[in-house]
Design an enzyme around this catalytic site. Structure first.
Site, PDB file in Angstrom:
ATOM      1  N   ASN A  36      50.616  41.686  44.621  1.00  7.83           N
ATOM      2  CA  ASN A  36      49.476  41.564  43.540  1.00  7.83           C
ATOM      3  C   ASN A  36      49.715  40.229  43.038  1.00  7.83           C
ATOM      4  OD1 ASN A  36      47.634  42.790  41.752  1.00  7.83           O
ATOM      5  ND2 ASN A  36      49.127  42.344  39.973  1.00  7.83           N
ATOM      6  N   LYS A  37      48.796  39.736  42.209  1.00  7.52           N
ATOM      7  CA  LYS A  37      48.581  38.434  41.792  1.00  7.52           C
ATOM      8  C   LYS A  37      49.834  37.681  41.612  1.00  7.52           C
ATOM      9  CE  LYS A  37      45.440  36.694  41.552  1.00  7.52           C
ATOM     10  NZ  LYS A  37      45.175  35.671  42.718  1.00  7.52           N
ATOM     11  N   ASP A  96      47.196  44.415  45.516  1.00 10.68           N
ATOM     12  CA  ASP A  96      46.202  44.141  46.433  1.00 10.68           C
ATOM     13  C   ASP A  96      46.514  44.551  47.743  1.00 10.68           C
ATOM     14  OD1 ASP A  96      45.684  41.656  44.647  1.00 10.68           O
ATOM     15  OD2 ASP A  96      44.225  41.474  46.019  1.00 10.68           O
TER      16      ASP A  96
END
Ligand code: MRU
Length: 333
Positions: A238-239, A228
């Site tokens: 990131n996630k 991201d």
């Protein structure tokens, strides 16, 4: 991306524009229903980003680019539209990159829709290059772990983490994908699996907690995830859950790659601690498909992303090749 529908196979993009309407695959409804969401104003485009009709950093960026083009066509003030869009999700760098890009293009007198189309086309061509570059890292018979959805749905087409997998599969390599279900929104189980099925790539969904089990058993050769936002030193947001996968991969000697285009890199931040992390509604943890799964008075926390320090990352698969953290700066040129 190829989508198998009742009437046959169709090529669809995640986001596009028709007249003054921004059109999006409604990712909230997949895999049960394939429906198109229409956004008629910048507020509706912002809603689509915030409510995750569209998600995934490059797709959020392209959607915001079309939102800016639409706002211009409808005579809205550009600075107001920019702040409405930027106020949706704080972590994905592509959102800010796309809005700034469109503000500049419009100031320079470019046609807004053409500029947004160009932005979306450019993302797709970068993703294709990521696919070809990442394909070189994949051997016939590899079992690859991925987290969340970093496929065509998360970009405009092709994907980032799924792009090398798609390319390897298309070039005839036998690949198998371990798909983390990715609680709480289950982008792995609901979206990545759906995309891999459209493409015929063999895979299995696993509970997030199962990834370490398969890594330790020697059933994972490679991990590829999306991003991201990536700071100048290579730390990656990131996630949620990515960090622990990267640590366990290193512990087990498994190469851990991050795939992302230049639009996801934020060279204004020296390290990952400076990346703003979105905290979403706790109901996403407490409820599953509208049904509460926790006791009535239980509370929850819901950070949407975590930061993986660069020391856990083997390399960054980009449109300019697979780079080490020291070489990332070439993406700013
Ligand atoms: O909350 P989401 O679904 O927008 O999060 C998406 C991710 O974390 C992806 O891995 C990331 O945006 C890369 S998408 C190519």
């Amino acid at each position: 991306m190829k989508v198998v529908l009742e009437g046959g196979t169709k090529e669809v993009k995640t986001v596009w524009m028709e007249g003054e309407t921004v059109k999006l695959i409604d990712q909230r409804l997949l895999p049960d229903e394939f429906k198109i969401f229409s956004a008629e104003s910048v507020e509706e485009v912002a809603f689509a980003i915030e409510d995750m009709v569209v998600r995934g950093a490059p797709a959020i960026g392209a959607t915001a680019a079309y939102g800016m083009a639409q706002a211009k066509m409808l005579g809205r003030k550009m600075d107001v539209a920019a702040s409405i869009l930027k106020d949706t999700r704080p972590t994905a760098h592509d959102l800010f990159h796309a809005v700034d890009h469109m503000e500049r293009a419009i100031q320079e007198g470019k046609d807004p829709v053409k500029a947004a189309d160009e932005y979306a086309r450019d993302i797709t061509s970068r993703c294709k290059k990521i696919g070809l570059n990442g394909d070189k890292l994949i051997k016939d018979g590899d079992k690859i772990l991925t987290h969340c959805n970093a496929g065509a749905l998360a970009t405009v087409d092709f994907g980032t983490a799924l792009a090398p997998i798609r390319a390897a599969h298309r070039s005839g390599k036998e690949v198998f994908v371990w798909v983390d279900e990715t609680r709480p929104r289950c982008q792995g189980a609901m979206l990545t699996s759906w995309e891999l099925l459209q493409e015929g790539v063999p895979h299995a969904i696993i509970a997030d907690n199962a990834a370490g089990y398969y890594m330790r058993k020697g059933e994972v050769n490679l991990a590829i995830v999306g991003a991201d936002r990536i700071a100048a030193n290579g730390d990656v947001a990131n996630k949620i859950g990515t960090y622990e996968k990267a640590v366990v991969a290193k512990e087990n000697g498994i190469p851990f790659y991050v795939a992302a285009p230049a639009s996801t890199f934020d060279f204004s931040l020296s390290d990952g601690d400076q990346i703003p992390i979105e905290e979403r509604n706790p109901d996403e943890v407490l409820f599953v498909r509208g049904k509460r799964i926790a006791p009535k008075d239980a509370e929850a926390r819901n950070p949407a992303f975590d930061v993986t320090p660069s020391k856990y990352i083997t390399g960054y698969i980009t449109e300019k090749g697979t780079l080490s953290s020291e070489k990332l700066i070439i993406l700013s040129e």
